[in-house]
Design a protein around this motif. Structure first.
Motif, short mmCIF file in Angstrom:
data_model
loop_
_atom_site.label_atom_id
_atom_site.label_comp_id
_atom_site.label_asym_id
_atom_site.label_seq_id
_atom_site.Cartn_x
_atom_site.Cartn_y
_atom_site.Cartn_z
N VAL A 189 0.97 -1.24 -0.05
CA VAL A 189 0.21 0.20 -0.18
C VAL A 189 0.81 1.41 -0.05
N GLU A 190 0.96 1.64 -1.15
CA GLU A 190 2.05 2.96 -1.42
C GLU A 190 1.57 4.02 -0.41
N ALA A 191 0.40 4.30 -0.28
CA ALA A 191 0.07 5.51 0.52
C ALA A 191 0.50 5.60 1.78
N LEU A 192 0.76 4.35 2.61
CA LEU A 192 1.14 4.29 3.70
C LEU A 192 2.65 5.12 4.18
N LYS A 193 3.44 5.41 2.95
CA LYS A 193 4.50 6.03 3.11
C LYS A 193 4.37 7.52 3.66
N ASP A 194 3.07 8.01 3.32
CA ASP A 194 3.00 9.38 3.58
C ASP A 194 2.34 9.70 5.17
N PHE A 195 2.17 8.28 5.61
CA PHE A 195 1.53 8.41 7.08
C PHE A 195 2.42 8.87 8.16
N ASN A 196 1.98 9.65 9.01
CA ASN A 196 2.68 10.03 10.28
C ASN A 196 3.32 8.53 11.06
N PRO A 197 4.63 8.44 11.01
CA PRO A 197 5.14 7.24 11.61
C PRO A 197 4.81 6.84 13.02
N ASP A 198 4.44 8.07 13.95
CA ASP A 198 3.80 8.06 15.46
C ASP A 198 2.48 7.17 15.08
N HIS A 199 1.57 7.31 14.22
CA HIS A 199 0.35 6.83 14.05
C HIS A 199 0.60 5.29 13.39
N LEU A 200 1.61 5.18 12.73
CA LEU A 200 1.83 3.82 11.91
C LEU A 200 1.91 2.97 13.17
N ALA A 201 2.54 3.64 14.17
CA ALA A 201 3.11 2.47 15.38
C ALA A 201 1.97 1.83 15.95
N GLY A 202 0.82 2.31 15.83
CA GLY A 202 -0.47 1.46 16.31
C GLY A 202 -0.80 0.46 15.33
N ALA A 203 -0.25 0.26 14.20
CA ALA A 203 -0.54 -1.07 13.19
C ALA A 203 0.79 -1.67 13.04
N THR A 204 1.82 -1.64 13.73
CA THR A 204 3.10 -2.11 13.41
C THR A 204 3.29 -3.35 14.55
N ASN A 205 3.81 -4.55 14.14
CA ASN A 205 4.41 -5.42 14.98
C ASN A 205 5.80 -5.08 15.37
N ARG A 206 5.93 -4.87 16.60
CA ARG A 206 7.23 -4.53 16.99
C ARG A 206 8.38 -5.76 16.57
N ALA A 207 7.93 -6.64 16.63
CA ALA A 207 8.96 -7.76 16.38
C ALA A 207 9.54 -7.80 14.93
N ASP A 208 8.75 -7.40 13.93
CA ASP A 208 9.22 -7.49 12.54
C ASP A 208 9.33 -6.28 12.14
N GLY A 209 8.86 -5.11 12.85
CA GLY A 209 8.81 -3.82 12.21
C GLY A 209 7.89 -3.56 11.14
N ARG A 210 7.03 -4.48 10.76
CA ARG A 210 6.25 -4.43 9.42
C ARG A 210 4.80 -3.77 9.89
N ILE A 211 4.14 -3.00 8.73
CA ILE A 211 2.90 -2.48 9.06
C ILE A 211 1.79 -3.39 8.56
#
Lengths: 418, 306
Positions: free
Chosen positions: A112-134
């Motif tokens: 999903v190309e558009a995710l690159k423009d999202f605020n990284p702080d907000h993406l933290a809510g949808a990230t798996n901390r173990a592999d760092g992927r969204i």
């Protein structure tokens, strides 16, 4: 010869059938199921889906909401059994991570190309901390601050307070005039976490303390954290009578029916209040510090995200829908219809109060402490904070004891504390 | 040969449907939760074998042990109070209703009605009645001049659990009354008549004739109440949520298990701890199973014939 020819024709037919099958199936309509806990937003989602279906003939989406409190269980059970919906309304942070960790979700950061423009702080809510992927496209942002009744403030000639003592004066004036200063109660522990989310950050020092405690450099027994709780207690005289028994719906009614002048509440209440009392004029301000020049904060968090089941039979259709949910067009539609802040960058709420919150959030936002960082294990920081605050508000515990209990509980699973 | 075998063992086929249902819905979940409790879990993924580690965590490590023993003590209080209410008030009412005075049929129905309501309805109804701001209960107290008694009943640690126990008793009482009434009707009238002829007072007849003969019924009700009260969950969940608000004062083994397994319902989402939750479930099973078996044994020993 004859037999051979027949064989050949048969084989050719078979080959043709195999080749044609996907083409025929492709022309068929694909139906995606979309599970959610937003029972109250059915109409809005059907409207969003209609907009998507108009652009994508051949894909249909069926929105299936479940009861909020049962959703997690239903979803986890379905996914464990290898079934579940194509599109999943995901919780955020610790509520999402186990599903990603177990491999039930499709990683989206490379799709999903558009995710690159999202605020990284907000993406933290949808990230798996173990592999760092969204694994999800964040949908709504919520903030926690003071909501106030503009009509009552005007009637009494009150202004948005710039210091803590001005806030207490405002509360005193409301009380004198027969209003309940703050609608907040303490029957349900989670409303005390909201209370803390509004008052706390200004006194524990916003993101500075947040980062230290997340890194394990500071603890919950830190004087800054205790001070934040003590400040909450200073508001006790301005809560409703018998506030220990006042639950969430009571709080909403007190504020919506203009019996209370202020409420320490989340931005998600705006939509509810607009329905409960369309004439209600609401203003917002962050809890001010001791002096006007002290920084004042509001808590911000991602409500959840939209993800894809790793087992979906229609990955392309599901991705098409998810890309739509990450688009500016959708974000704008979302914020206008549901009166919530969209996580899609560049969306501008029509609602003036919401627009003001977005502005506050950009200048004075700090992550909502327990929800964003301490819900990855049990007992979660939220469960602990909620119950310990109840103990403190009921007069059973000192602030020191409560802080020690929270620290001990979180340290039982949070590695940086061990 | 086969046919003879079939004839002799035909009962197997009659047992099969029940056995399959019981196996799939009772034995399998029980066995699997026992299995789950012996492993470490990382969210939804099963980790290495843990032995009795999860049990040790629940019973001895902070903060788990405080929650477990707290919840267990609330279950004990729940059971003891419910038992006390049903064997005093419930039994007294059953004895009264046995007299078949005019109008008692009506009251019998009245006492039984709450039992027919669903727990959700009962919980919601009492939430409204006990609401500290506009609930009818506190307004009633003010009306009869007891304004000083007005309290946030469900919001205080000292009153919340008692309130829930009483609401539960209010809903439940009709059932023991009905069972006791049936038990009373099963006692032959001659025994009472003989006692009266011998000059026994009403109380003596009750104490030395009725009560001993009713003992098996009371015993059975006690075991049933124990099982139900140790599995209690719905009412607390409806009225107070899954985290035992306020300050864990209404936390029961049921809510503790639910919260640990699925995450706190009010926080919107946090990972469950399957291993620890399964350990709690197994402990509940052991407690309930052991006490029930002991209770039934005791009752069988004291069985009287007449």
């Amino acid at each position: 010869m004859h037999v051979r020819l027949m064989r050949l024709t048969q084989v050719l037919f078979l080959a043709l059938a195999v080749l044609l099958a996907p083409a025929v199936a492709g022309a068929e309509e694909v139906t995606l199921t979309f599970w959610s806990w937003r029972t109250e937003d059915v109409d809005a989602y059907n409207q969003f889906i209609a907009a998507f279906e108009a652009e994508h003939p051949g894909i249909r989406v069926r929105f299936v909401p479940y009861r909020n409190t049962e959703y997690n269980t239903i979803l986890a059970t379905a996914l464990q059994a290898g079934s579940g919906p194509d599109i999943i309304h995901l919780r955020a942070y610790g509520g999402m991570e186990p599903l990603a960790q177990a491999g039930y979700l499709m990683p989206l950061d490379d799709k999903v190309e558009a995710l690159k423009d999202f605020n990284p702080d907000h993406l933290a809510g949808a990230t798996n901390r173990a592999d760092g992927r969204i694994y999800g496209v964040p949908f709504a942002l919520q903030t926690v601050q003071v909501l106030y009744n503009v009509r009552i403030f005007e009637e009494l000639g009150l202004k948005e307070p710039q210091t803590w003592s001005e806030l207490l004066e405002v509360a005193e004036a409301l009380k004198r005039a027969g209003y309940i200063p703050f609608a907040n109660g303490a029957k349900e522990g989670w409303t005390l976490e909201t209370f803390f989310g509004a008052v706390g950050p200004t006194f524990y020092g916003g993101s500075q303390y947040y980062e230290e405690v997340v890194a394990g450099e500071a603890t919950f027994e830190d004087p800054r954290f205790k001070r934040a709780v003590e400040k909450m207690l200073e508001l006790r005289p301005y809560l409703p009578d018998n506030y220990m028994g006042v639950g969430y719906t009571d709080m909403q009614v007190l504020f919506a029916q203009e019996l209370a002048g202020m409420m320490l509440a989340g931005s998600y209440e705006l939509g509810t209040f607009a329905q409960m009392n369309p004439d209600l004029k609401i203003g917002v301000f962050p809890i001010p510090g001791e002096r006007a020049e002290d920084p004042a904060y509001i808590s911000v968090y991602v409500d959840g995200s939209y993800g894809i089941n790793a087992n979906t039979k229609h990955p392309e259709a599901a991705l098409a829908f998810i890309r739509f949910l990450a688009s500016r067009e959708y974000g704008q539609m979302f914020t206008n219809t549901l009166k919530q802040i969209s996580a899609v960058p560049g969306t501008q709420p029509e609602d003036p109060v919401l627009a003001e919150i977005v502005e506050l959030m950009e200048r004075q936002g700090t992550p909502y402490l327990m929800l964003t960082a301490f819900r990855y294990g049990q007992p979660s920081g939220s469960t602990l904070l909620q119950n310990e605050l109840q103990g403190v508000f009921a007069g059973l515990l000192s602030v020191d004891q409560a802080a020690a209990n929270i620290q001990e509980g979180v340290a039982s699973w949070y590695e940086p504390f061990q | 040969m086969v046919r003879r075998w079939m004839e002799r063992h035909a009962y197997i086929f009659f047992l099969l449907p029940g056995l399959v249902l019981y196996g799939v819905f009772m034995v399998y979940p029980l066995a699997s939760s026992l299995g789950y409790s012996l492993f470490h879990w990382d969210g939804l993924i099963r980790g290495p074998f843990a032995g009795l580690e999860n049990f040790k965590t629940v019973l001895t490590r902070s903060p788990y042990q405080a929650r477990f023993w707290g919840a267990l003590s609330h279950n004990v209080l729940f059971f003891v109070t419910t038992f006390a209410i049903q064997t005093t008030l419930g039994l007294a009412l059953a004895v009264l209703f046995r007299k078949k005075w005019r109008g008692f049929g009506f009251f019998q129905t009245v006492y039984f009605i709450p039992y027919t309501l669903s727990m959700v309805v009962v919980g919601f109804l009492w939430l409204l009645l006990l609401n500290p701001t506009w609930g009818a209960f506190n307004q009633f107290l003010r009306l009869i001049g007891l304004g000083s008694w007005v309290q946030p009943w469900l919001g205080q640690t000292e009153t919340a659990l008692w309130t829930i126990i009483l609401v539960n008793a209010w809903r439940w009482l009709g059932f023991p009354i009905l069972v006791f009434l049936a038990g009373l009707q099963g006692i032959p009238e001659e025994l009472h008549e003989a006692a009266t002829v011998d000059g026994a007072t009403g109380w003596q007849t009750f104490r030395h004739v009725t009560l001993p003969l009713l003992a098996p019924v009371i015993g059975m009700m006690t075991i049933l109440t124990f099982i139900w009260d140790f599995n209690a969950f719905e009412l607390v969940f409806i009225m107070q949520g899954s985290s035992g608000n306020p300050y864990y004062s209404t936390d029961l083994l049921g809510t503790l298990f639910y919260r640990t397994a699925f995450g706190d319902s009010t926080t919107g989402g946090e990972p469950g701890q399957i291993g620890i939750a399964s350990a709690i479930a197994v402990l509940m099973l052991i407690i309930i199973g052991a006490v029930s078996i002991l209770g039934v044994r005791q009752m069988q020993k004291r069985q009287v014939e007449y």
